[in-house]
Design an enzyme around this catalytic site. Structure first.
Site, PDB file in Angstrom:
ATOM      1  N   ASP A 157      -4.038  -6.101   4.953  1.00 23.99           N
ATOM      2  CA  ASP A 157      -5.070  -6.939   5.566  1.00 23.99           C
ATOM      3  C   ASP A 157      -4.945  -8.397   5.119  1.00 23.99           C
ATOM      4  O   ASP A 157      -5.248  -9.301   5.865  1.00 23.99           O
ATOM      5  CB  ASP A 157      -6.461  -6.405   5.208  1.00 23.99           C
ATOM      6  CG  ASP A 157      -6.722  -5.086   5.917  1.00 23.99           C
ATOM      7  OD1 ASP A 157      -6.472  -5.024   7.132  1.00 23.99           O
ATOM      8  OD2 ASP A 157      -7.156  -4.116   5.256  1.00 23.99           O
ATOM      9  N   LYS A 193     -10.870  -4.007  18.540  1.00 22.19           N
ATOM     10  CA  LYS A 193      -9.458  -4.389  18.686  1.00 22.19           C
ATOM     11  C   LYS A 193      -9.036  -4.514  20.150  1.00 22.19           C
ATOM     12  O   LYS A 193      -8.006  -5.100  20.448  1.00 22.19           O
ATOM     13  CB  LYS A 193      -8.567  -3.333  18.019  1.00 22.19           C
ATOM     14  CG  LYS A 193      -8.965  -3.020  16.587  1.00 22.19           C
ATOM     15  CD  LYS A 193      -7.963  -3.527  15.621  1.00 22.19           C
ATOM     16  CE  LYS A 193      -8.274  -3.045  14.223  1.00 22.19           C
ATOM     17  NZ  LYS A 193      -7.338  -3.556  13.255  1.00 22.19           N
ATOM     18  N   PHE A 244      -4.346   3.372  15.109  1.00 30.34           N
ATOM     19  CA  PHE A 244      -4.699   4.428  14.168  1.00 30.34           C
ATOM     20  C   PHE A 244      -5.878   3.937  13.335  1.00 30.34           C
ATOM     21  O   PHE A 244      -6.027   2.735  13.118  1.00 30.34           O
ATOM     22  CB  PHE A 244      -3.512   4.761  13.254  1.00 30.34           C
ATOM     23  CG  PHE A 244      -2.676   5.890  13.783  1.00 30.34           C
ATOM     24  CD1 PHE A 244      -1.969   5.744  14.963  1.00 30.34           C
ATOM     25  CD2 PHE A 244      -2.616   7.105  13.108  1.00 30.34           C
ATOM     26  CE1 PHE A 244      -1.213   6.794  15.466  1.00 30.34           C
ATOM     27  CE2 PHE A 244      -1.863   8.158  13.597  1.00 30.34           C
ATOM     28  CZ  PHE A 244      -1.159   8.001  14.781  1.00 30.34           C
ATOM     29  N   LYS A 254     -13.819   0.637  16.327  1.00 26.42           N
ATOM     30  CA  LYS A 254     -12.510  -0.035  16.243  1.00 26.42           C
ATOM     31  C   LYS A 254     -11.902  -0.259  17.620  1.00 26.42           C
ATOM     32  O   LYS A 254     -11.270  -1.288  17.873  1.00 26.42           O
ATOM     33  CB  LYS A 254     -11.578   0.813  15.359  1.00 26.42           C
ATOM     34  CG  LYS A 254     -10.492   0.009  14.740  1.00 26.42           C
ATOM     35  CD  LYS A 254      -9.959   0.649  13.494  1.00 26.42           C
ATOM     36  CE  LYS A 254     -10.896   0.441  12.309  1.00 26.42           C
ATOM     37  NZ  LYS A 254     -10.397   1.029  11.091  1.00 26.42           N
ATOM     38  N   LYS A 299       9.254 -17.188 -10.037  1.00 24.58           N
ATOM     39  CA  LYS A 299       8.431 -16.161 -10.676  1.00 24.58           C
ATOM     40  C   LYS A 299       7.294 -16.807 -11.481  1.00 24.58           C
ATOM     41  O   LYS A 299       7.555 -17.719 -12.270  1.00 24.58           O
ATOM     42  CB  LYS A 299       9.320 -15.306 -11.590  1.00 24.58           C
ATOM     43  CG  LYS A 299       8.585 -14.125 -12.150  1.00 24.58           C
ATOM     44  CD  LYS A 299       9.482 -13.300 -13.050  1.00 24.58           C
ATOM     45  CE  LYS A 299       8.646 -12.289 -13.807  1.00 24.58           C
ATOM     46  NZ  LYS A 299       9.343 -11.737 -14.951  1.00 24.58           N
ATOM     47  N   PRO A 358      -2.409 -11.541  10.383  1.00 27.99           N
ATOM     48  CA  PRO A 358      -2.686 -11.350  11.810  1.00 27.99           C
ATOM     49  C   PRO A 358      -2.930  -9.872  12.079  1.00 27.99           C
ATOM     50  O   PRO A 358      -2.354  -9.009  11.406  1.00 27.99           O
ATOM     51  CB  PRO A 358      -1.393 -11.809  12.484  1.00 27.99           C
ATOM     52  CG  PRO A 358      -0.334 -11.683  11.441  1.00 27.99           C
ATOM     53  CD  PRO A 358      -1.025 -11.956  10.134  1.00 27.99           C
ATOM     54  N   ASP A 359      -3.794  -9.577  13.042  1.00 25.27           N
ATOM     55  CA  ASP A 359      -4.024  -8.191  13.431  1.00 25.27           C
ATOM     56  C   ASP A 359      -3.080  -7.872  14.598  1.00 25.27           C
ATOM     57  O   ASP A 359      -3.262  -8.370  15.715  1.00 25.27           O
ATOM     58  CB  ASP A 359      -5.489  -7.983  13.819  1.00 25.27           C
ATOM     59  CG  ASP A 359      -5.812  -6.502  13.942  1.00 25.27           C
ATOM     60  OD1 ASP A 359      -5.039  -5.789  14.605  1.00 25.27           O
ATOM     61  OD2 ASP A 359      -6.817  -6.065  13.355  1.00 25.27           O
ATOM     62  N   ILE A 360      -2.081  -7.075  14.316  1.00 19.57           N
ATOM     63  CA  ILE A 360      -1.029  -6.813  15.321  1.00 19.57           C
ATOM     64  C   ILE A 360      -1.594  -6.005  16.484  1.00 19.57           C
ATOM     65  O   ILE A 360      -1.359  -6.325  17.658  1.00 19.57           O
ATOM     66  CB  ILE A 360       0.162  -6.095  14.645  1.00 19.57           C
ATOM     67  CG1 ILE A 360       0.756  -7.028  13.579  1.00 19.57           C
ATOM     68  CG2 ILE A 360       1.219  -5.697  15.668  1.00 19.57           C
ATOM     69  CD1 ILE A 360       1.674  -6.374  12.606  1.00 19.57           C
ATOM     70  N   ASN A 385       0.848  -1.203   0.000  1.00 16.63           N
ATOM     71  CA  ASN A 385       0.000   0.000   0.000  1.00 16.63           C
ATOM     72  C   ASN A 385       0.877   1.244   0.000  1.00 16.63           C
ATOM     73  O   ASN A 385       2.100   1.155   0.021  1.00 16.63           O
ATOM     74  CB  ASN A 385      -0.950  -0.028   1.201  1.00 16.63           C
ATOM     75  CG  ASN A 385      -0.192  -0.080   2.508  1.00 16.63           C
ATOM     76  OD1 ASN A 385       0.529   0.844   2.852  1.00 16.63           O
ATOM     77  ND2 ASN A 385      -0.321  -1.177   3.233  1.00 16.63           N
TER      78      ASN A 385
HETATM   79  O1  C5P Z   1      -8.573  -2.513  10.882  1.00 13.69           O
HETATM   80  P1  C5P Z   1      -7.789  -1.343  10.424  1.00 13.69           P
HETATM   81  O2  C5P Z   1      -6.715  -1.697   9.444  1.00 13.69           O
HETATM   82  O3  C5P Z   1      -8.604  -0.185   9.965  1.00 13.69           O
HETATM   83  O4  C5P Z   1      -7.060  -0.827  11.774  1.00 13.69           O
HETATM   84  C1  C5P Z   1      -6.052   0.101  11.761  1.00 13.69           C
HETATM   85  C2  C5P Z   1      -5.202  -0.045  12.997  1.00 13.69           C
HETATM   86  O5  C5P Z   1      -4.908  -1.412  13.239  1.00 13.69           O
HETATM   87  C3  C5P Z   1      -3.867   0.628  12.856  1.00 13.69           C
HETATM   88  O6  C5P Z   1      -3.449   1.013  14.139  1.00 13.69           O
HETATM   89  C4  C5P Z   1      -2.988  -0.482  12.314  1.00 13.69           C
HETATM   90  O7  C5P Z   1      -1.616  -0.255  12.606  1.00 13.69           O
HETATM   91  C5  C5P Z   1      -3.534  -1.681  13.040  1.00 13.69           C
HETATM   92  N1  C5P Z   1      -3.469  -2.961  12.319  1.00 13.69           N
HETATM   93  C6  C5P Z   1      -2.600  -3.944  12.751  1.00 13.69           C
HETATM   94  N2  C5P Z   1      -2.570  -5.148  12.108  1.00 13.69           N
HETATM   95  C7  C5P Z   1      -3.377  -5.400  11.064  1.00 13.69           C
HETATM   96  C8  C5P Z   1      -4.248  -4.412  10.598  1.00 13.69           C
HETATM   97  C9  C5P Z   1      -4.276  -3.190  11.249  1.00 13.69           C
HETATM   98  O8  C5P Z   1      -1.852  -3.701  13.710  1.00 13.69           O
HETATM   99  N3  C5P Z   1      -3.308  -6.570  10.453  1.00 13.69           N
END
Ligand code: C5P
Length: 401
Positions: free
Chosen positions: A275, A340, A322, A336, A285, A302-304, A207
């Site tokens: 995501d 989260k 954020f 959010k 390749k 994974p969602d950190i 991105n």
């Molecule tokens: O769900 P979204 O991407 O909108 O959430 C944004 C927040 O979640 C940001 O703080 C981003 O750094 C964190 N995030 C994360 N891991 C992910 C997706 C988002 O830490 N896989």
């Protein structure tokens, strides 16, 4: 600031003359510099001029009996509040990265228990050589701090990265590392930049995140004295002074680096984590098909932020996320926090030119209230966030209005 002491290792390079100016600038800031002059360094500046400016003995030889009797090299390496290498030559970096200890400078760097700041200076090709890249990455992973090198004309007639940072910038990095700021003793984790998710060895999904806001937050926390780990996806930015940067590519790597940096008092997730990632990364390749384009199956990353927010012994006291939104900014950001499990969300409207730009307009949303901050520079947003963190963690800085 009460008087502080740095041990300044002066390596051999044409930029060594700038270390004389650095000693003078430090003296003005109430920082005493005791110098180690390498054999090569002494080809560029004399012990007499270094000693006259530092007002101290100049240390040159590991096997100098008189110097050893006055102050052993181990004691020398620990007597200062900070060890600074300026200029840090390719050779000094290589020795330090590999733990070599065959002269006074390298032995001191191996024996010290203090923070180390390096200001590299060398020809652009030496700086870009894969060996120096490896050494640089290894030293960063070992927790060595860096200032510069800068880009510009070089004494050898070439242009590029490799110029010693200006003495004022080195002084500022030193002062940041010596700072007794209100966040001294606090540990912070910041994620920044994009992640890149490999499709095959040459292609990836990513991105447009520049990393600017996250880097500015890491810098602002370090300026207040926090010990900051910046886990960063690929960006074009230099690591801020006094910050330990861990470079990663994928979301998986970012999560592992974050977990390794725990425990921390505050975690701020600014990274634009992809995501999804390709469910499978091809080892070769992918060839253009004759008939149709290949379909890329995706798997969720994974969602950190959510992982760091999970209750448990290692959960940071304060977890901040954020939210980049294009509509219903506050409502989406509140949702959010709940989803989260974090404490605060810094929400911004990215429908305009925020991504990649130098300004930001944010809402700071806590569980029990929201504050809208006027549009301002990302650096100023970072300072406000750092001040709010300080207040929350019980530091002494006053919140900026
Ligand atoms: O769900 P979204 O991407 O909108 O959430 C944004 C927040 O979640 C940001 O703080 C981003 O750094 C964190 N995030 C994360 N891991 C992910 C997706 C988002 O830490 N896989």
């Amino acid at each position: 600031m009460s008087e502080k002491r740095v041990l300044l290792v002066i390596g051999g390079g044409i930029a060594a003359y700038k270390s004389l100016e650095l000693i003078r600038l430090l003296a003005k800031a109430n920082v005493r510099a005791r110098a180690i002059l390498t054999t090569a360094g002494a080809q560029f500046v004399t012990p007499l001029s270094v000693g006259a400016l530092s007002g101290d003995k100049v240390y040159q030889d590991l096997f100098d009996l008189t110097a050893e009797a006055e102050m052993g090299h181990i004691e020398l390496s620990r007597s200062a509040d900070l060890v600074v290498v300026a200029p840090a030559t390719a050779d000094l970096m290589a020795k330090a990265a590999n733990g070599l200890a065959n002269d006074l400078a390298s032995t001191t760097l191996l024996a010290t228990d203090k923070k180390v700041l390096m200001a590299p200076a060398m020809n652009v090709r030496m700086w870009e050589h894969s060996a120096t890249r490896r050494n640089f990455a290894r030293l960063q992973a070992d927790g060595v701090h860096f200032v510069g090198p800068d880009q510009g004309d070089m004494a050898c007639g070439e242009y590029g990265y490799g110029r010693l940072a200006e003495p004022e910038a080195i002084r500022d990095a030193i002062l940041a590392l010596l700072s007794d700021g209100p966040l001294k003793g606090k540990r912070a984790l910041v994620t920044a930049g994009p992640t890149i998710e490999a499709i095959d060895p040459v292609r990836f999904l990513s991105n447009r995140s520049s990393g600017k806001q996250g880097y500015a937050i890491a810098a602002a926390l370090a300026e207040l004295g926090a010990e900051v780990t910046l886990v960063s996806g690929p960006t074009n930015l230099a690591a801020p002074a006094g910050v330990k940067r861990v470079s990663v590519e994928s979301a998986d790597q970012m999560l592992r680096a974050c977990e390794k940096s725990l425990p921390v008092d505050v975690a701020i997730c600014v990274a634009a984590v992809a995501d999804w990632r390709p469910a499978l990364t091809a080892s070769e390749k992918i060839k253009k098909g004759k008939n149709s384009a290949p379909a890329i199956a995706l798997a969720e990353n994974p969602d950190i932020l959510a992982t760091l927010s999970k209750p448990g012994k290692k959960r940071p006291k304060l977890v901040i996320g954020f939210a980049a939104e294009t509509n219903d900014v506050e409502a989406n950001a509140r949702a959010k926090i709940a989803k989260k499990g974090c404490d605060w969300i810094v929400a911004n409207d990215v429908s305009g030119d925020v991504m990649g730009g130098d300004e930001n307009e944010v809402l700071l949303i806590r569980r029990d209230g929201a504050e809208a901050w006027p549009r301002t520079s990302k650096a100023e947003v970072a300072k406000r966030i750092a001040a709010a963190v300080t207040k929350e963690l019980g530091g002494k800085a006053r919140e900026r209005k």
